[in-house]
Design an enzyme around this catalytic site. Sequence first.
Site, PDB file in Angstrom:
ATOM      1  N   GLY A 110     -38.611   3.687  60.962  1.00  9.10           N
ATOM      2  CA  GLY A 110     -39.500   2.609  60.937  1.00  9.10           C
ATOM      3  C   GLY A 110     -40.934   2.981  60.558  1.00  9.10           C
ATOM      4  O   GLY A 110     -41.734   2.372  60.719  1.00  9.10           O
ATOM      5  N   HIS A 123     -48.438   9.813  63.857  1.00  8.79           N
ATOM      6  CA  HIS A 123     -49.299   9.000  64.553  1.00  8.79           C
ATOM      7  C   HIS A 123     -48.491   8.677  66.052  1.00  8.79           C
ATOM      8  O   HIS A 123     -47.227   8.475  65.807  1.00  8.79           O
ATOM      9  CB  HIS A 123     -49.990   7.795  64.012  1.00  8.79           C
ATOM     10  CG  HIS A 123     -49.069   6.924  63.352  1.00  8.79           C
ATOM     11  ND1 HIS A 123     -48.475   7.301  61.994  1.00  8.79           N
ATOM     12  CD2 HIS A 123     -48.552   5.733  63.748  1.00  8.79           C
ATOM     13  CE1 HIS A 123     -47.845   6.321  61.675  1.00  8.79           C
ATOM     14  NE2 HIS A 123     -47.513   5.511  62.671  1.00  8.79           N
TER      15      HIS A 123
HETATM   16  P1  AMP Z   1     -45.621   3.168  61.843  1.00 10.54           P
HETATM   17  O1  AMP Z   1     -44.920   1.955  61.247  1.00 10.54           O
HETATM   18  O2  AMP Z   1     -45.206   3.849  62.779  1.00 10.54           O
HETATM   19  O3  AMP Z   1     -46.055   4.075  60.603  1.00 10.54           O
HETATM   20  O4  AMP Z   1     -47.086   2.607  62.126  1.00 10.54           O
HETATM   21  C1  AMP Z   1     -48.280   2.341  61.231  1.00 10.54           C
HETATM   22  C2  AMP Z   1     -49.174   1.480  61.956  1.00 10.54           C
HETATM   23  O5  AMP Z   1     -50.425   1.663  61.426  1.00 10.54           O
HETATM   24  C3  AMP Z   1     -48.817  -0.259  62.008  1.00 10.54           C
HETATM   25  O6  AMP Z   1     -48.860  -0.470  63.428  1.00 10.54           O
HETATM   26  C4  AMP Z   1     -50.058  -0.744  61.421  1.00 10.54           C
HETATM   27  O7  AMP Z   1     -50.287  -1.873  62.071  1.00 10.54           O
HETATM   28  C5  AMP Z   1     -51.172   0.442  61.674  1.00 10.54           C
HETATM   29  N1  AMP Z   1     -52.258   0.214  60.615  1.00 10.54           N
HETATM   30  C6  AMP Z   1     -52.005   0.315  59.379  1.00 10.54           C
HETATM   31  N2  AMP Z   1     -53.280   0.123  58.520  1.00 10.54           N
HETATM   32  C7  AMP Z   1     -54.375   0.224  59.534  1.00 10.54           C
HETATM   33  C8  AMP Z   1     -55.576   0.331  59.677  1.00 10.54           C
HETATM   34  N3  AMP Z   1     -56.234   0.559  58.432  1.00 10.54           N
HETATM   35  N4  AMP Z   1     -56.377   0.655  60.748  1.00 10.54           N
HETATM   36  C9  AMP Z   1     -55.417   0.661  62.167  1.00 10.54           C
HETATM   37  N5  AMP Z   1     -54.301   0.560  62.074  1.00 10.54           N
HETATM   38  C10 AMP Z   1     -53.594   0.390  60.954  1.00 10.54           C
END
Ligand code: AMP
Length: 114
Positions: A93, A100
Site C-alpha cells: 500500500g 518512510h
Molecule cells: P504511504 O501510503 O505509506 O506511502 O504513505 C504516504 C503518506 O504520505 C500518506 O499518509 C500521505 O498522507 C502522506 N503525504 C503525502 N503528501 C504529503 C505531504 N506533502 N506532506 C506530508 N505528508 C504527505
Amino acid sequence: MNNCLFCKIANKEIKSDIVKENKNIIAFKDVNPISPEHILIIPKVHLSDTSMINEENSFLFSEMALMANEIIKDFNEQDNGCRWVINTGKNGGQSVFHIHLHLIMGRKFTWPPG
Ligand code: AMP
Ligand code: ZN
C-alpha cells in the site's frame, strides 16, 4: 532523486510541518493524519522502499528508530503505546516511494490492518 516529493520535503523545496530533524533524518506531520498524532520519519537521502536497505545504509534505519522514540517522549505517549508502520511496494500500500516510517499515536489501533 529529482522528482520525489519526500526528497523535496527533506530539501525544504516543499514546505512541511517539521517535528524533528538532524543531519540524516527528518520527521514531519502527515498531511492526511489517521490518528490524533501522525508523524512521518524519513532518511534525507532517497531510498525508495525497504528493499533498498543494505549494510552501508542500515544505520539510517536505526537513526529513524531513535528519532521515533524521541518523538514519542516529546508527545508524552511512551506509556500509552503507539504504532510504527512501513508500507512497502504495491501490496504494502505504499504511495510515496521514498521510505518512510509512519508513527501513529493518540488512539487505540486494531489488528489485523485492512
Ligand atoms: P504511504 O501510503 O505509506 O506511502 O504513505 C504516504 C503518506 O504520505 C500518506 O499518509 C500521505 O498522507 C502522506 N503525504 C503525502 N503528501 C504529503 C505531504 N506533502 N506532506 C506530508 N505528508 C504527505
Ligand atoms: Zn526521495
